[in-house]
Design a protein around this motif. Structure first.
Motif, PDB file in Angstrom:
ATOM      1  N   CYS A 286     -19.677  80.219 -12.021  1.00  0.00           N
ATOM      2  CA  CYS A 286     -18.679  81.283 -12.173  1.00  0.00           C
ATOM      3  C   CYS A 286     -19.130  82.344 -13.161  1.00  0.00           C
ATOM      4  N   THR A 287     -19.975  81.984 -14.108  1.00  0.00           N
ATOM      5  CA  THR A 287     -20.479  82.970 -15.061  1.00  0.00           C
ATOM      6  C   THR A 287     -21.264  84.058 -14.339  1.00  0.00           C
ATOM      7  N   ASN A 288     -21.980  83.655 -13.291  1.00  0.00           N
ATOM      8  CA  ASN A 288     -22.744  84.622 -12.501  1.00  0.00           C
ATOM      9  C   ASN A 288     -21.887  85.314 -11.451  1.00  0.00           C
ATOM     10  N   ASP A 289     -20.757  84.716 -11.100  1.00  0.00           N
ATOM     11  CA  ASP A 289     -19.872  85.289 -10.093  1.00  0.00           C
ATOM     12  C   ASP A 289     -18.433  85.140 -10.569  1.00  0.00           C
ATOM     13  N   PRO A 290     -17.973  85.992 -11.495  1.00  0.00           N
ATOM     14  CA  PRO A 290     -16.652  85.835 -12.108  1.00  0.00           C
ATOM     15  C   PRO A 290     -15.507  85.871 -11.110  1.00  0.00           C
ATOM     16  N   ASP A 291     -15.697  86.474  -9.943  1.00  0.00           N
ATOM     17  CA  ASP A 291     -14.606  86.573  -8.978  1.00  0.00           C
ATOM     18  C   ASP A 291     -14.165  85.206  -8.452  1.00  0.00           C
ATOM     19  N   THR A 292     -15.031  84.213  -8.561  1.00  0.00           N
ATOM     20  CA  THR A 292     -14.673  82.887  -8.062  1.00  0.00           C
ATOM     21  C   THR A 292     -13.883  82.081  -9.084  1.00  0.00           C
ATOM     22  N   TYR A 293     -13.670  82.636 -10.251  1.00  0.00           N
ATOM     23  CA  TYR A 293     -12.985  81.912 -11.315  1.00  0.00           C
ATOM     24  C   TYR A 293     -11.475  82.096 -11.161  1.00  0.00           C
ATOM     25  N   HIS A 294     -10.841  81.182 -10.447  1.00  0.00           N
ATOM     26  CA  HIS A 294      -9.397  81.226 -10.254  1.00  0.00           C
ATOM     27  C   HIS A 294      -8.763  79.998 -10.916  1.00  0.00           C
ATOM     28  N   ASN A 295      -8.129  79.148 -10.109  1.00  0.00           N
ATOM     29  CA  ASN A 295      -7.536  77.949 -10.678  1.00  0.00           C
ATOM     30  C   ASN A 295      -8.447  76.743 -10.589  1.00  0.00           C
ATOM     31  N   GLY A 296      -9.579  76.872  -9.975  1.00  0.00           N
ATOM     32  CA  GLY A 296     -10.576  75.816  -9.994  1.00  0.00           C
ATOM     33  C   GLY A 296     -10.430  74.778  -8.917  1.00  0.00           C
ATOM     34  N   LYS A 297      -9.343  74.751  -8.148  1.00  0.00           N
ATOM     35  CA  LYS A 297      -9.140  73.673  -7.199  1.00  0.00           C
ATOM     36  C   LYS A 297     -10.098  73.735  -6.019  1.00  0.00           C
ATOM     37  N   GLU A 298     -10.661  74.904  -5.746  1.00  0.00           N
ATOM     38  CA  GLU A 298     -11.614  74.979  -4.644  1.00  0.00           C
ATOM     39  C   GLU A 298     -13.032  74.675  -5.090  1.00  0.00           C
ATOM     40  N   PHE A 299     -13.223  74.287  -6.336  1.00  0.00           N
ATOM     41  CA  PHE A 299     -14.566  74.069  -6.857  1.00  0.00           C
ATOM     42  C   PHE A 299     -15.159  72.741  -6.419  1.00  0.00           C
ATOM     43  N   TYR A 300     -14.344  71.778  -6.070  1.00  0.00           N
ATOM     44  CA  TYR A 300     -14.912  70.498  -5.674  1.00  0.00           C
ATOM     45  C   TYR A 300     -14.464  70.139  -4.266  1.00  0.00           C
ATOM     46  N   ASN A 301     -15.396  69.652  -3.474  1.00  0.00           N
ATOM     47  CA  ASN A 301     -15.118  69.291  -2.102  1.00  0.00           C
ATOM     48  C   ASN A 301     -15.190  67.783  -1.868  1.00  0.00           C
ATOM     49  N   ARG A 302     -16.030  67.083  -2.625  1.00  0.00           N
ATOM     50  CA  ARG A 302     -16.240  65.664  -2.375  1.00  0.00           C
ATOM     51  C   ARG A 302     -15.507  64.775  -3.371  1.00  0.00           C
ATOM     52  N   GLU A 303     -15.487  65.135  -4.621  1.00  0.00           N
ATOM     53  CA  GLU A 303     -14.850  64.291  -5.627  1.00  0.00           C
ATOM     54  C   GLU A 303     -14.313  65.158  -6.756  1.00  0.00           C
ATOM     55  N   PRO A 304     -13.202  64.741  -7.403  1.00  0.00           N
ATOM     56  CA  PRO A 304     -12.657  65.519  -8.517  1.00  0.00           C
ATOM     57  C   PRO A 304     -13.640  65.550  -9.683  1.00  0.00           C
ATOM     58  N   PRO A 305     -13.711  66.639 -10.418  1.00  0.00           N
ATOM     59  CA  PRO A 305     -14.580  66.688 -11.597  1.00  0.00           C
ATOM     60  C   PRO A 305     -13.999  65.837 -12.722  1.00  0.00           C
ATOM     61  N   LEU A 306     -14.826  65.524 -13.686  1.00  0.00           N
ATOM     62  CA  LEU A 306     -14.419  64.662 -14.786  1.00  0.00           C
ATOM     63  C   LEU A 306     -13.259  65.251 -15.578  1.00  0.00           C
ATOM     64  N   ILE A 307     -13.156  66.568 -15.628  1.00  0.00           N
ATOM     65  CA  ILE A 307     -12.108  67.207 -16.414  1.00  0.00           C
ATOM     66  C   ILE A 307     -10.720  66.874 -15.881  1.00  0.00           C
ATOM     67  N   CYS A 308     -10.633  66.379 -14.647  1.00  0.00           N
ATOM     68  CA  CYS A 308      -9.334  65.986 -14.093  1.00  0.00           C
ATOM     69  C   CYS A 308      -8.666  64.919 -14.950  1.00  0.00           C
ATOM     70  N   GLY A 309      -9.458  64.059 -15.562  1.00  0.00           N
ATOM     71  CA  GLY A 309      -8.889  63.037 -16.435  1.00  0.00           C
ATOM     72  C   GLY A 309      -8.216  63.643 -17.647  1.00  0.00           C
ATOM     73  N   PHE A 310      -8.836  64.641 -18.240  1.00  0.00           N
ATOM     74  CA  PHE A 310      -8.242  65.317 -19.399  1.00  0.00           C
ATOM     75  C   PHE A 310      -6.969  66.051 -18.998  1.00  0.00           C
ATOM     76  N   ILE A 311      -6.990  66.716 -17.845  1.00  0.00           N
ATOM     77  CA  ILE A 311      -5.809  67.434 -17.371  1.00  0.00           C
ATOM     78  C   ILE A 311      -4.666  66.460 -17.104  1.00  0.00           C
ATOM     79  N   ALA A 312      -4.988  65.304 -16.532  1.00  0.00           N
ATOM     80  CA  ALA A 312      -3.957  64.293 -16.288  1.00  0.00           C
ATOM     81  C   ALA A 312      -3.340  63.816 -17.598  1.00  0.00           C
ATOM     82  N   LEU A 313      -4.154  63.676 -18.639  1.00  0.00           N
ATOM     83  CA  LEU A 313      -3.631  63.266 -19.946  1.00  0.00           C
ATOM     84  C   LEU A 313      -2.674  64.319 -20.495  1.00  0.00           C
ATOM     85  N   VAL A 314      -2.992  65.581 -20.303  1.00  0.00           N
ATOM     86  CA  VAL A 314      -2.096  66.663 -20.721  1.00  0.00           C
ATOM     87  C   VAL A 314      -0.758  66.546 -20.014  1.00  0.00           C
ATOM     88  N   LYS A 315      -0.786  66.290 -18.712  1.00  0.00           N
ATOM     89  CA  LYS A 315       0.455  66.195 -17.939  1.00  0.00           C
ATOM     90  C   LYS A 315       1.290  65.001 -18.378  1.00  0.00           C
TER      91      LYS A 315
END
Length: 555
Positions: A286-315
């Protein structure tokens, strides 16, 4: 002849001659001028002092209790050897990062490989902070981290704090009035490290410093992120929630909180501040293509990224946060300083009303049940990699499946899985104990069954009996989670996990028989206590007398 001392009229040598020492007898000289002791004279033998003497008492420790502060150029070697430093950073990335995702891993690895910590003072301080929080989080590894240089983990953390302060004073003298993102992140790391090793005042000082830096940078507003790159934005958002969780713990635990708020409730963009569900590699793209920086949900197709665990803890924490603004818990602020604001959609518990009396506020029992159900709903929405059922190796994805994870990634998800589920139970237990007066004040009212029971088939309980039913349910679920978790997984969250488990187990020690608890239930609770004691004995490596992180303690 060696110096002599006088005792009861006899001239006794300050140390025995070789002959008397071998025989282990008293060595006495007739006069200060005598060339030999009485026994050597009578035996007509030499009186010598040639043999090497062993020091009395236990061997002295070679590790100094304190080390002098360095003068001149600062380097990593002033904290630990270079190879140990690199090993600690790898442990941070593999073990501690899931809990404190405060670095962009691709960029961080490049900077470490280029040894930027030797030329960039800001990166040097960040590395020192990472070393401190890693050593404090994994005290069992202290033997390989710094046992040859420090008497204990706390001394190594103190040394790291001193080096950061010296670097700031000498190279960034205006760090307090002109804070940077790096200064804020370093203060957060030193906050966690200090609390993990029991440096309470030091920890709260760094926490207050980090909160002030965050407010000064106005990172609670969307406008404060305009000049940051995508990965810098995400680091600041993650830092916001780490500080937010610290503030929640502070207000849950203390009558007078140690910290202020890191944000302005009326001008906080809550939706924007939620971290994107994007991995660090995706943020690099995204640093090279800032237009793709939205909510991040389209960034992974096969498996959730590790940061999902931190976000779940926040919730999970968001399920209880509005109660902190209601005055229910000690240390909570008036409604004018509510910890939430804006349009962030919170769980159903946020809409629950608090019943007020002339003397105090108490949470209704129905509201308590809703909080627990909201927490359960949050857990049900977790990705498969974070659900508790996937802890069983028999139900994990096979190695050849499309969603199979590497051993390192699986371990990192296990760390967050344990953290999320234990924290959820800890919040339930804390809310339950805070509302225990509501149970005691209504001894004759009937009440609904506990969350795990079938509401249609289970009989009603009096609120005082229901208190024990809730405690038993939480204890049972906690033991199920702990049996799935390895000691290494639990240790990754630092001593905070030990304190949470200990406090939940302590609620079972209430032996008030007036609650009408059946004898078989009371016996079951005793068995739970024994199991918790065994788990804590294996997990609490440092010992409660050594590590008492006030940030997670209720007293």
């Amino acid at each position: 002849m060696p110096p002599v001392v006088s005792r009861r009229g006899q001239r006794i040598a300050s140390k025995a001659c070789d002959n008397c020492r071998d025989r282990k007898v008293q060595c006495v000289f007739e006069s200060p001028e005598s060339p030999s002791c009485r026994r050597c004279t009578d035996a007509n033998g030499p009186c010598t002092f040639l043999k090497e003497r062993k020091a009395r008492g236990p061997p002295a420790r070679r590790v100094p209790s304190t080390q002098a502060l360095p003068v001149g150029n600062l380097s990593i070697e002033l904290l630990c050897p270079h190879d140990v430093f690199l090993s600690i950073l790898e442990d941070f990335l593999h073990i501690v990062y899931p809990v404190l995702p405060l670095v962009h891993r691709p960029t961080f690895r490049l900077l470490v490989e280029s040894k930027s910590y030797t030329s960039d003072p800001a990166f040097f301080r960040l590395c020192i902070g990472l070393v401190a929080v890693t050593v404090a989080s994994i005290p069992r590894n202290f033997e390989k981290y710094g046992a040859s240089m420090y008497p204990d983990v706390g001394s190594m953390v103190d040394r790291a704090c001193h080096l950061v302060l010296l670097s700031r004073i000498s190279l960034e003298p205006h760090w307090q009035n002109q804070p940077s993102m790096n200064s804020m992140l370093v203060s957060i790391l030193l906050t966690m490290a200090s609390h993990y090793v029991g440096r309470q005042n030091q920890g709260w000082g760094y926490a207050s410093e980090a909160i002030q830096f965050f407010r000064a940078l106005e990172l609670f507003r969307k406008e404060g992120y305009e000049k940051l790159s995508p990965w810098e934005c995400e680091l600041c958002k993650r830092a916001f929630w780490v500080l937010y969780i610290i503030q929640i713990h502070d207000r849950l635990s203390f009558i007078v909180p140690h910290t202020g708020l890191s944000f302005d409730p009326k001008h906080t963009d809550w939706e924007f501040l939620l971290p994107a569900e994007a991995g660090d590699d995706d943020l690099t793209a995204c640093t090279n293509d800032p237009d793709t920086y939205h909510n991040g949900k389209e960034f992974y197709n096969r498996e959730p990224p590790l940061i999902c665990g931190f976000i779940a803890l926040v919730k999970v924490f968001l399920c209880v946060v509005d109660l902190l603004s209601s005055g229910l818990f000690p240390g909570t602020a008036p409604q004018a300083y509510a910890m939430t604001g804006g349009s962030l959609t919170l769980p159903e518990a946020a809409g629950d009303r608090i019943s007020h009396s002339s003397s105090r506020s108490t949470l209704s029992l129905t509201s308590l049940l809703r909080i627990i159900r909201n927490l359960q709903s949050a857990l049900e929405e977790l990705p498969e990699q974070l659900k508790i059922t996937t802890m069983d190796p028999q139900v994990r994805s096979p190695d050849g499946s499309e969603h199979a994870l590497s051993a390192t990634t699986q371990f990192q998800f296990d760390i967050m899985r344990a953290n999320i589920h234990i924290t959820s139970l800890y919040i339930q237990s804390t809310v339950l104990e805070a509302c225990s007066s509501a149970f005691a004040n209504n001894p004759n009212d009937s009440f609904a069954p506990s969350p795990g029971d079938d509401a249609h088939s289970s009989p009603g309980y009096t609120p005082r009996t229901q208190l024990w039913k809730f405690r038993e349910s939480i204890a049972r679920e906690l033991l199920e989670v702990l049996h799935f978790c390895s000691t290494r997984t639990l240790e990754a969250s630092g001593s905070s996990m030990i304190v949470k488990i200990r406090e939940m187990a302590a609620t079972l020690l209430d032996s008030d028989n007036d609650l009408g608890v059946p004898s078989e239930s009371e016996e079951q609770l005793r068995r739970y206590v024994v199991q918790f004691a065994d788990i804590l004995a294996n997990l609490d490596y440092m010992g409660h007398s050594t590590v008492i992180p006030a940030i997670f303690s209720a007293h």
